[in-house]
Design an enzyme around this catalytic site. Structure first.
Site, PDB file in Angstrom:
ATOM      1  N   ARG A 178       0.773  -1.289  -0.033  1.00 42.41           N
ATOM      2  CA  ARG A 178       0.099  -0.087   0.089  1.00 42.41           C
ATOM      3  C   ARG A 178       0.736   1.175  -0.029  1.00 42.41           C
ATOM      4  O   ARG A 178       1.998   1.222   0.602  1.00 42.41           O
ATOM      5  CB  ARG A 178      -1.047  -0.084   1.290  1.00 42.41           C
ATOM      6  CG  ARG A 178      -2.384  -0.908   1.108  1.00 42.41           C
ATOM      7  CD  ARG A 178      -3.010   0.050  -0.170  1.00 42.41           C
ATOM      8  NE  ARG A 178      -4.226  -0.898  -0.342  1.00 42.41           N
ATOM      9  CZ  ARG A 178      -4.476  -1.722  -1.231  1.00 42.41           C
ATOM     10  NH1 ARG A 178      -3.122  -2.109  -1.928  1.00 42.41           N
ATOM     11  NH2 ARG A 178      -5.438  -2.418  -1.431  1.00 42.41           N
ATOM     12  N   GLY A 210      -0.424  -5.066  -9.219  1.00 39.53           N
ATOM     13  CA  GLY A 210      -0.181  -6.597  -8.306  1.00 39.53           C
ATOM     14  C   GLY A 210      -1.401  -7.780  -8.710  1.00 39.53           C
ATOM     15  O   GLY A 210      -0.947  -8.641  -8.586  1.00 39.53           O
ATOM     16  N   ALA A 211      -2.610  -7.090  -8.587  1.00 44.46           N
ATOM     17  CA  ALA A 211      -3.574  -8.098  -8.529  1.00 44.46           C
ATOM     18  C   ALA A 211      -4.067  -8.267 -10.180  1.00 44.46           C
ATOM     19  O   ALA A 211      -5.139  -8.961 -10.333  1.00 44.46           O
ATOM     20  CB  ALA A 211      -4.888  -7.654  -7.637  1.00 44.46           C
ATOM     21  N   GLU A 262      -3.752   7.526  -5.532  1.00 44.68           N
ATOM     22  CA  GLU A 262      -3.876   6.859  -6.865  1.00 44.68           C
ATOM     23  C   GLU A 262      -5.044   7.542  -7.622  1.00 44.68           C
ATOM     24  O   GLU A 262      -5.994   7.577  -7.021  1.00 44.68           O
ATOM     25  CB  GLU A 262      -3.953   5.454  -6.706  1.00 44.68           C
ATOM     26  CG  GLU A 262      -2.659   4.887  -6.112  1.00 44.68           C
ATOM     27  CD  GLU A 262      -2.776   3.260  -5.942  1.00 44.68           C
ATOM     28  OE1 GLU A 262      -3.880   2.588  -6.374  1.00 44.68           O
ATOM     29  OE2 GLU A 262      -1.795   2.790  -5.289  1.00 44.68           O
ATOM     30  N   HIS A 300      -0.368   0.024 -10.071  1.00 43.50           N
ATOM     31  CA  HIS A 300      -1.257  -0.611  -8.861  1.00 43.50           C
ATOM     32  C   HIS A 300      -1.520  -2.153  -9.737  1.00 43.50           C
ATOM     33  O   HIS A 300      -2.841  -2.306  -9.903  1.00 43.50           O
ATOM     34  CB  HIS A 300      -2.375  -0.045  -8.470  1.00 43.50           C
ATOM     35  CG  HIS A 300      -2.896  -0.733  -7.157  1.00 43.50           C
ATOM     36  ND1 HIS A 300      -3.467   0.152  -6.164  1.00 43.50           N
ATOM     37  CD2 HIS A 300      -2.947  -1.874  -6.708  1.00 43.50           C
ATOM     38  CE1 HIS A 300      -3.781  -0.688  -5.272  1.00 43.50           C
ATOM     39  NE2 HIS A 300      -3.540  -2.002  -5.525  1.00 43.50           N
TER      40      HIS A 300
HETATM   41  P1  NAD Z   1      -2.482 -10.030   5.360  1.00 46.02           P
HETATM   42  O1  NAD Z   1      -3.433  -9.513   6.366  1.00 46.02           O
HETATM   43  O2  NAD Z   1      -2.420 -11.354   5.219  1.00 46.02           O
HETATM   44  O3  NAD Z   1      -1.153  -9.536   6.091  1.00 46.02           O
HETATM   45  C1  NAD Z   1      -0.675  -8.347   6.556  1.00 46.02           C
HETATM   46  C2  NAD Z   1       0.403  -8.902   7.481  1.00 46.02           C
HETATM   47  O4  NAD Z   1       1.064  -7.524   8.086  1.00 46.02           O
HETATM   48  C3  NAD Z   1       0.121  -9.469   8.803  1.00 46.02           C
HETATM   49  O5  NAD Z   1       0.921 -10.494   8.890  1.00 46.02           O
HETATM   50  C4  NAD Z   1       0.215  -8.567   9.765  1.00 46.02           C
HETATM   51  O6  NAD Z   1       0.420  -9.109  11.025  1.00 46.02           O
HETATM   52  C5  NAD Z   1       1.351  -7.640   9.499  1.00 46.02           C
HETATM   53  N1  NAD Z   1       1.411  -6.462   9.951  1.00 46.02           N
HETATM   54  C6  NAD Z   1       0.400  -5.701  10.154  1.00 46.02           C
HETATM   55  N2  NAD Z   1       0.757  -4.477  11.055  1.00 46.02           N
HETATM   56  C7  NAD Z   1       2.311  -4.499  11.007  1.00 46.02           C
HETATM   57  C8  NAD Z   1       3.280  -3.849  11.398  1.00 46.02           C
HETATM   58  N3  NAD Z   1       3.181  -2.700  11.787  1.00 46.02           N
HETATM   59  N4  NAD Z   1       4.573  -4.157  11.160  1.00 46.02           N
HETATM   60  C9  NAD Z   1       4.970  -5.450  10.636  1.00 46.02           C
HETATM   61  N5  NAD Z   1       3.916  -6.158  10.100  1.00 46.02           N
HETATM   62  C10 NAD Z   1       2.490  -5.748  10.070  1.00 46.02           C
HETATM   63  O7  NAD Z   1      -2.367  -9.041   4.225  1.00 46.02           O
HETATM   64  P2  NAD Z   1      -2.026  -9.677   2.758  1.00 46.02           P
HETATM   65  O8  NAD Z   1      -3.302 -10.336   2.118  1.00 46.02           O
HETATM   66  O9  NAD Z   1      -0.794 -10.370   2.717  1.00 46.02           O
HETATM   67  O10 NAD Z   1      -1.767  -7.952   1.817  1.00 46.02           O
HETATM   68  C11 NAD Z   1      -0.540  -7.520   2.192  1.00 46.02           C
HETATM   69  C12 NAD Z   1      -0.722  -6.037   1.398  1.00 46.02           C
HETATM   70  O11 NAD Z   1      -0.734  -6.400   0.033  1.00 46.02           O
HETATM   71  C13 NAD Z   1      -2.293  -5.376   1.847  1.00 46.02           C
HETATM   72  O12 NAD Z   1      -1.863  -3.970   1.897  1.00 46.02           O
HETATM   73  C14 NAD Z   1      -2.803  -5.500   0.650  1.00 46.02           C
HETATM   74  O13 NAD Z   1      -3.667  -4.455   0.277  1.00 46.02           O
HETATM   75  C15 NAD Z   1      -1.802  -5.561  -0.232  1.00 46.02           C
HETATM   76  N6  NAD Z   1      -2.223  -6.115  -1.376  1.00 46.02           N
HETATM   77  C16 NAD Z   1      -1.514  -5.491  -2.790  1.00 46.02           C
HETATM   78  C17 NAD Z   1      -1.976  -5.812  -4.055  1.00 46.02           C
HETATM   79  C18 NAD Z   1      -1.524  -5.077  -5.058  1.00 46.02           C
HETATM   80  O14 NAD Z   1      -2.317  -5.385  -6.227  1.00 46.02           O
HETATM   81  N7  NAD Z   1      -0.471  -4.341  -5.219  1.00 46.02           N
HETATM   82  C19 NAD Z   1      -2.643  -7.039  -4.180  1.00 46.02           C
HETATM   83  C20 NAD Z   1      -3.005  -7.820  -3.116  1.00 46.02           C
HETATM   84  C21 NAD Z   1      -2.791  -7.293  -1.493  1.00 46.02           C
HETATM   85  C1  MLT Z   2      -5.759  -5.630  -3.121  1.00 45.80           C
HETATM   86  O1  MLT Z   2      -5.557  -4.837  -1.887  1.00 45.80           O
HETATM   87  O2  MLT Z   2      -6.475  -6.294  -3.126  1.00 45.80           O
HETATM   88  C2  MLT Z   2      -4.986  -4.871  -4.170  1.00 45.80           C
HETATM   89  O3  MLT Z   2      -5.086  -3.405  -4.238  1.00 45.80           O
HETATM   90  C3  MLT Z   2      -5.847  -5.270  -5.535  1.00 45.80           C
HETATM   91  C4  MLT Z   2      -6.498  -4.430  -6.397  1.00 45.80           C
HETATM   92  O4  MLT Z   2      -7.783  -4.587  -5.925  1.00 45.80           O
HETATM   93  O5  MLT Z   2      -5.919  -3.648  -7.122  1.00 45.80           O
END
Ligand code: NAD
Ligand code: MLT
Length: 528
Positions: free
Chosen positions: A229, A279-280, A258, A277
């Site tokens: 994020r 990733g997904a 964004e 953005h």
């Molecule tokens: P998740 O909830 O499974 O994992 C997040 C992890 O972060 C957890 O293990 C939690 O304990 C840890 N965490 C929380 N606060 C913390 C801190 N202060 N310091 C260190 N660790 C901490 O989430 P996820 O499904 O693995 O997603 C992770 C991130 O990726 C999210 O921000 C999500 O929105 C993002 N994401 C982005 C895309 C994209 O398109 N770029 C796609 C999918 C997910």
């Molecule tokens: C997510 O948090 O799942 C990602 O931001 C993916 C997205 O919806 O673009």
């Protein structure tokens, strides 16, 4: 039901909603007043990261049941406001994990081998072979900040490419990290040891700016990848650190604002690789999250468990058939109890006896609270009932015992004020038929029905006939009746289930008879 979709999702999700008989309206890129107008008659809202779902959206959408997030991050949704409005927020946390992890790995390679920069120059006709000397990931240390679903997947993938793993995540166990071959360390250690730092936390007040100037300085000579994020890594500080050569490079997929503005400093730094953005953004991931979101909306409309609800009582789907009939029963018991209590409610106790005590009953307890609060005309449902109880200082307790005297399973809802309390017990008869079987100390046997009359009266000849006559005179048809008494000639409790409402005049006529101590009309309002 009407589903408004304000960020594009895969057709498979839209088709699933339509196949379930729901009307789907797409309105991409609406914001401000246009969004508020579009959502005003929606029963569900589907978003990705593009739509800001603020309190104003909930205020403008009185019929909203659920917000479905086709993806993981919910930082664009005001979950507290959703809960206050009784709206479920559900995401699709599994469907794009692989895609996000693959993109992270791709971005790590892109920055370590300067792939986009070399590509651009070659397209411009330059054979810049001598300008690029990349870094191998093999035998380097990967620092993972946030070892959740995506972080773990990235760790597995890069472990298999020969990287050492260290991770900073205060909320996961050392065992889990060890299973992945990662050493759990504090943030300082992680920054000191990492050659590549990849961030995978949600954006929260705690993680905003987690990686800023000081942390980047600790990573000296390394690479930073942020596919989580925007805002977790400070953009100005990152741009400066790469520009000044403190870092070797960075790869960023997500931004604080964004779409990013053209003057975002990251766009001007040669060794920063950016993607919008993405990733997904794979076909499989988009299909997964769209269908998972559609399934949850269909379930919410059918009042079935919403598996990834973030603000509603959780329920294991396989256990749902066993607890489902108790949801309505507990709500009914709560409704009756609250309408029999003469005082301000201070506490609610929900007790489970027998087989039901073995189950996860969080949703049943929430439904009991819904039943208690609904007659008070608070805007309540099972999503916001626990929050309402907390906000209003009503103490809620849940207790369970395997033991039961007469029934296989029993649910008791007790509401109490300062000086009195009322208990209502219910059970299920064969075929999941709900029955109210006790009101305070009186054993009864009432099939809950739209309207009820609970009369406390003298146990004397002719009283029941009198009540029946008064109800009949006011065109109120009696569907069922059960009389219970303390002892012969003392007080009795009579429960009537009725087809019609009891008008005030009928109640007055009943209470004007000295043999009737109290006649309480109870509206069950659709509860079974
Ligand atoms: P998740 O909830 O499974 O994992 C997040 C992890 O972060 C957890 O293990 C939690 O304990 C840890 N965490 C929380 N606060 C913390 C801190 N202060 N310091 C260190 N660790 C901490 O989430 P996820 O499904 O693995 O997603 C992770 C991130 O990726 C999210 O921000 C999500 O929105 C993002 N994401 C982005 C895309 C994209 O398109 N770029 C796609 C999918 C997910
Ligand atoms: C997510 O948090 O799942 C990602 O931001 C993916 C997205 O919806 O673009």
């Amino acid at each position: 039901m009407k589903v408004l979709v304000t960020d594009p999702i895969a057709d498979a999700g839209l088709e699933r909603l339509e196949a379930a008989g729901h009307e789907v309206e797409t309105a991409y890129e609406v914001e401000g007043d246009a969004l508020l107008a579009a959502v005003s008659d929606a029963n569900a809202l589907v978003v990705r990261s593009g739509t800001e779902v603020t309190e104003a959206v909930f205020d403008a959408a009185p019929d909203l049941v659920i917000v479905g997030r086709a993806g993981i991050g919910v930082d664009n949704i005001d979950i507290d406001a959703a809960t206050d409005h009784g709206v479920i927020v559900a995401n699709a946390p599994q469907g794009n994990v692989r895609a996000a992890a693959e993109h992270t790995v791709a971005m790590a390679f892109a920055t370590a081998r300067s792939i986009p920069q070399a590509h651009a120059r070659l397209r411009d006709g330059e054979w810049a072979k001598g300008d690029y000397l990349g870094t191998e990931v093999n035998a380097k240390t990967l620092g993972v900040v946030g070892l959740g679903r995506v972080g773990q997947e990235v760790a597995k993938k890069l472990d298999s490419l020969g990287m050492e793993l260290v991770a900073y995540d205060p909320y996961i166990s050392e065992d889990r990290a060890a299973q992945l071959g990662a050493e759990l360390v504090d943030l300082d250690d992680c920054l000191d040891r990492a050659d590549f730092l990849t961030v995978h936390t949600p954006l929260t007040p705690e993680t905003e700016g987690l990686i800023s100037e000081e942390e980047l300085a600790q990573l000296e000579g390394g690479y930073v990848v942020n596919c989580a994020r925007g805002g977790v890594v400070d953009e100005d500080a990152l741009a400066e650190a790469v520009e000044d050569g403190v870092l070797a490079g960075a790869a960023v997929d997500v931004f604080a604002d964004e779409p990013i503005s053209p003057d975002n400093p990251l766009l001007d730094v040669e060794d920063v690789v950016v993607t919008p953005h993405l990733g997904a953004s794979t076909e499989a991931a988009q299909e997964n999250v769209a269908t998972s979101t559609a399934d949850q909306i269909v379930a919410a409309f059918a009042e079935e468990p919403v598996v990834n609800a973030l603000n509603a009582p959780s329920i294991d789907e396989s256990a749902f058939p066993r607890i489902e009939p108790y949801i309505g029963l507990a709500e009914t018991a709560g409704k009756i109890a609250t309408q029999l209590l003469d005082e301000r409610i201070e506490s609610i106790e929900v007790t489970y006896e027998g087989d039901i005590a073995e189950e996860d009953v969080e949703l049943v307890t929430a439904s009991a609270q819904k039943g208690v609060f609904q007659p008070l005309e608070w805007q309540v449902n099972a999503v916001n009932a626990p929050q309402i109880a907390e906000d209003r200082g009503v103490e809620v307790t849940e207790s369970k015992t395997r033991q039961t005297d007469d029934f296989q399973s029993l649910v008791r809802v007790t509401v109490a004020g300062d000086d009195e309390s009322v208990s209502v017990e219910g059970t299920l008869f064969t075929g999941d038929e709900p029955r109210i079987v006790r009101v305070d100390d009186y054993r009864v046997d009432a099939i809950p029905h739209g309207h009820m009359l609970v009369a406390r009266n003298e146990d004397a000849p002719g009283v029941i006939g009198f009540i029946g006559t008064v109800l009949g005179d006011h065109d109120v048809n009696i569907a069922g009746m059960f009389n219970a008494r303390e002892a012969h000639g003392r007080e009795a409790l009579t429960v009537y289930t009725l087809d019609e409402q009891v008008p005030d005049e009928a109640k007055e006529a009943l209470e004007s008879d000295e043999r009737i101590i109290e006649a309480r009309y109870i509206e069950l309002n659709g509860a079974e």
